[in-house]
Design a protein around this motif. Sequence first.
Motif, mmCIF file in Angstrom:
data_model
loop_
_atom_site.group_PDB
_atom_site.id
_atom_site.type_symbol
_atom_site.label_atom_id
_atom_site.label_comp_id
_atom_site.label_asym_id
_atom_site.label_seq_id
_atom_site.Cartn_x
_atom_site.Cartn_y
_atom_site.Cartn_z
ATOM 1 N N PHE A 18 -14.701 24.324 -0.311
ATOM 2 C CA PHE A 18 -13.944 23.247 -1.004
ATOM 3 C C PHE A 18 -13.739 22.081 -0.293
ATOM 4 C CE2 PHE A 18 -9.692 21.082 -1.017
ATOM 5 C CZ PHE A 18 -9.880 20.834 -2.375
ATOM 6 N N VAL A 19 -13.577 22.146 1.100
ATOM 7 C CA VAL A 19 -13.406 21.088 2.081
ATOM 8 C C VAL A 19 -14.698 20.348 2.099
ATOM 9 C CG1 VAL A 19 -12.981 20.569 4.236
ATOM 10 C CG2 VAL A 19 -11.387 22.189 3.252
ATOM 11 N N ALA A 20 -15.763 21.087 2.430
ATOM 12 C CA ALA A 20 -16.986 20.362 2.303
ATOM 13 C C ALA A 20 -17.346 19.381 0.982
ATOM 14 C CB ALA A 20 -18.104 21.182 2.642
ATOM 15 N N SER A 21 -16.921 19.957 -0.124
ATOM 16 C CA SER A 21 -17.107 19.435 -1.412
ATOM 17 C C SER A 21 -16.400 18.061 -1.805
ATOM 18 C CB SER A 21 -17.099 20.484 -2.765
ATOM 19 O OG SER A 21 -17.971 21.553 -2.517
ATOM 20 N N ALA A 22 -15.226 18.419 -1.105
ATOM 21 C CA ALA A 22 -14.206 17.127 -1.456
ATOM 22 C C ALA A 22 -14.478 16.182 -0.358
ATOM 23 C CB ALA A 22 -12.766 17.894 -0.958
ATOM 24 N N GLY A 23 -15.010 16.570 0.632
ATOM 25 C CA GLY A 23 -15.358 15.296 1.651
ATOM 26 C C GLY A 23 -14.333 14.493 1.996
ATOM 27 N N VAL A 24 -14.228 13.078 1.937
ATOM 28 C CA VAL A 24 -13.347 12.586 2.716
ATOM 29 C C VAL A 24 -12.044 12.426 1.877
ATOM 30 C CG1 VAL A 24 -14.841 10.589 3.849
ATOM 31 C CG2 VAL A 24 -13.957 10.243 1.307
ATOM 32 N N HIS A 25 -12.179 13.003 0.687
ATOM 33 C CA HIS A 25 -10.746 13.086 -0.195
ATOM 34 C C HIS A 25 -9.579 13.982 0.108
ATOM 35 C CE1 HIS A 25 -13.144 10.148 -2.313
ATOM 36 N NE2 HIS A 25 -14.052 10.845 -2.638
ATOM 37 N N TYR A 26 -10.235 15.051 0.558
ATOM 38 C CA TYR A 26 -8.975 16.175 1.043
ATOM 39 C C TYR A 26 -9.000 16.024 2.762
ATOM 40 C CZ TYR A 26 -6.741 20.255 2.193
ATOM 41 O OH TYR A 26 -5.907 21.148 2.631
ATOM 42 N N PRO A 27 -7.616 16.075 3.065
ATOM 43 C CA PRO A 27 -6.446 16.139 2.371
ATOM 44 C C PRO A 27 -5.793 14.729 2.200
ATOM 45 C CG PRO A 27 -5.844 16.468 4.659
ATOM 46 C CD PRO A 27 -7.555 16.345 4.568
ATOM 47 N N VAL A 28 -6.256 13.670 2.873
ATOM 48 C CA VAL A 28 -5.773 12.520 2.762
ATOM 49 C C VAL A 28 -5.388 11.458 1.553
ATOM 50 C CG1 VAL A 28 -6.387 12.026 5.061
ATOM 51 C CG2 VAL A 28 -7.761 11.026 3.093
ATOM 52 N N MET A 29 -6.173 12.056 0.327
ATOM 53 C CA MET A 29 -5.719 11.356 -1.074
ATOM 54 C C MET A 29 -4.378 11.875 -1.591
ATOM 55 S SD MET A 29 -8.572 10.774 -3.973
ATOM 56 C CE MET A 29 -8.407 12.489 -4.604
ATOM 57 N N ALA A 30 -3.747 12.509 -0.947
ATOM 58 C CA ALA A 30 -2.288 13.081 -1.626
ATOM 59 C C ALA A 30 -1.231 12.089 -1.488
ATOM 60 C CB ALA A 30 -1.794 14.306 -0.774
ATOM 61 N N ASN A 31 -1.297 11.165 -0.583
ATOM 62 C CA ASN A 31 -0.247 10.170 -0.219
ATOM 63 C C ASN A 31 -1.192 8.651 -0.022
ATOM 64 O OD1 ASN A 31 2.421 11.688 -0.444
ATOM 65 N ND2 ASN A 31 0.970 12.824 1.085
ATOM 66 N N PHE A 32 -0.487 7.832 -0.830
ATOM 67 C CA PHE A 32 -1.458 6.689 -0.682
ATOM 68 C C PHE A 32 -0.807 5.347 -1.230
ATOM 69 C CE2 PHE A 32 -2.843 8.524 -4.529
ATOM 70 C CZ PHE A 32 -2.932 7.342 -5.445
ATOM 71 N N SER A 33 -1.092 4.132 -0.942
ATOM 72 C CA SER A 33 -0.411 3.047 -1.589
ATOM 73 C C SER A 33 -1.687 2.022 -2.007
ATOM 74 C CB SER A 33 0.358 2.215 -0.605
ATOM 75 O OG SER A 33 -0.308 1.769 0.333
ATOM 76 N N PHE A 34 -1.300 1.118 -2.794
ATOM 77 C CA PHE A 34 -2.278 -0.033 -3.262
ATOM 78 C C PHE A 34 -1.479 -1.074 -3.507
ATOM 79 C CE2 PHE A 34 -2.135 0.169 -7.756
ATOM 80 C CZ PHE A 34 -1.653 1.554 -7.948
ATOM 81 N N ASP A 35 -2.185 -2.137 -3.566
ATOM 82 C CA ASP A 35 -1.450 -3.446 -4.064
ATOM 83 C C ASP A 35 -2.161 -4.028 -5.457
ATOM 84 O OD1 ASP A 35 -0.762 -3.225 -1.167
ATOM 85 O OD2 ASP A 35 0.636 -5.016 -2.042
#
Length: 490
Positions: free
Chosen positions: A277-294
């Motif tokens: 799973f971690v290999a498949s998710a790549g850069v998105h896990y775990p950091v995509m759980a919390n984020f901000s944007f403008d």
Amino acid sequence: MTKRWSATVAVALVTIGMTSLRQCDVSAVAPQSSGPRAEGVFLVEPYLQLGDPKPHQPTRELTLVWQTADHEADWAVEYQVGSDEHWRSAPKPSYNRIAMPCVTPHRVYHARLDLHETQGMAPYRVKRAGQTVFTAEADAPKGADARYRFVAFGDCGANTADQKAIAYQTFERHPDFVMIPGDIVYGRGLISEYLTNFWPVYNAARADREVGAPLMRTTPFVAALGNHDVAGRDFAKTPDGLAYYLYWDQPRDGARGQGETPWRTPLMGTEAQTKAFVASAGVHYPVMANFSFDYANSHWTVLDSNSYVDWTKGALRDWVIQDIAAAAKATWRFVAFHHPGFNSSKAHFDNQQMRLLADVFEAGKVDIVFAGHVHNYQRSFPMRFIPDRDPGGAVVRKGEQVLGRWSLDRAYDGQTKTRASGPIYLVTGAGGNHLYNPEQQDDPASWQSFTCKFISRSFSFTQVDVDGPSLIARQVDPGGNELDRFTLSK
Ligand SMILES: [Fe+2]
């Protein structure tokens, strides 16, 4: 083997030509063709995401994502900017290979569209081996001074008639983006559930009240994690769980530099499963759980409110404080997450953990907090919350409840008095799954005193029109009827 399992596997086998699913002993499937127009080309047709824009700058780029079988192919994306009819080439698409036990391998492609020079719609086309296989238009993110519209609804991906009608009604209103404050896909956020409950509704080939709408190819969707979206995190039980981290492409600024933290979505299953799973998710896990944007003149902070996160202290809480403080110059500050801190429904009344950030939202001058989880609509007065504290200074909790007092801005009426003192908390969780507590709609005595509107007998979504320093928020039912309206101004 259940009948449903057999049918689903049959579809997967026909579509992708794989046989490995037969080795699995649980109901895991892989994507299938999402429509006759793309038969044999896509597993899921292209859809628009925020991608990973620079923090604290209005995003003017979008990422186009699409899913295919696990075959080599020469993909390219071209798009037009401004009034220029010349086709500009996007950088070469990258892909994540989804290769997890019991899941037919497939690919999720990503291509970045730079839309700085575009006002309005940007035509794009996706090519495979030089042949155009998909065309649509992307709604370019608005500039800082432009008017814009967004729609919010949560608790939606349940494959219901009302979910489809809301998708259609949303499409008719041409929002610039759609925000889902959690419980994106029922019941456990699985790959197989996205196939039946999500893509066919929001990325439909045509707009039809009884089907859905071709929203996602035109309009970027943003989402927060709900409890159902992480309910499939035990891969021993659901090998195709946590599809959020595989299929969404959202900013990744919320955890940078924090190293190992206690707030990441915990994984269960065999070591081989979690590694895959971690290999498949790549850069998105775990950091995509919390984020901000403008977006244009607004700043958004999007949080994972699941109960594995500790909001009383720690690096993630500090990040939220800093993130909102750094947005002091934005005209509007919005926050989205799943579990509402302030909820009058008898359903989920105890899930009050997000009250622990009320002081952060107040100090950061947050305007509206969007939540779901409770399947109805609730609007609070502008309000401030002071938690009770024990002699040691710790917030007093009773189970999952967070005890305290609130003060309400009752002078604000949303019509003639439109300057609010304190955040307004919205529950907009009537996006498609069955409604909660319809009996409370006409029983204000059952509401908490912070609630000024409570609509639980209609499915609904929130439409917000922002025009510089003022905005109008409307709550709308699947038939397009307005259920609530309020104005906010600075
Ligand atoms: Fe929920």
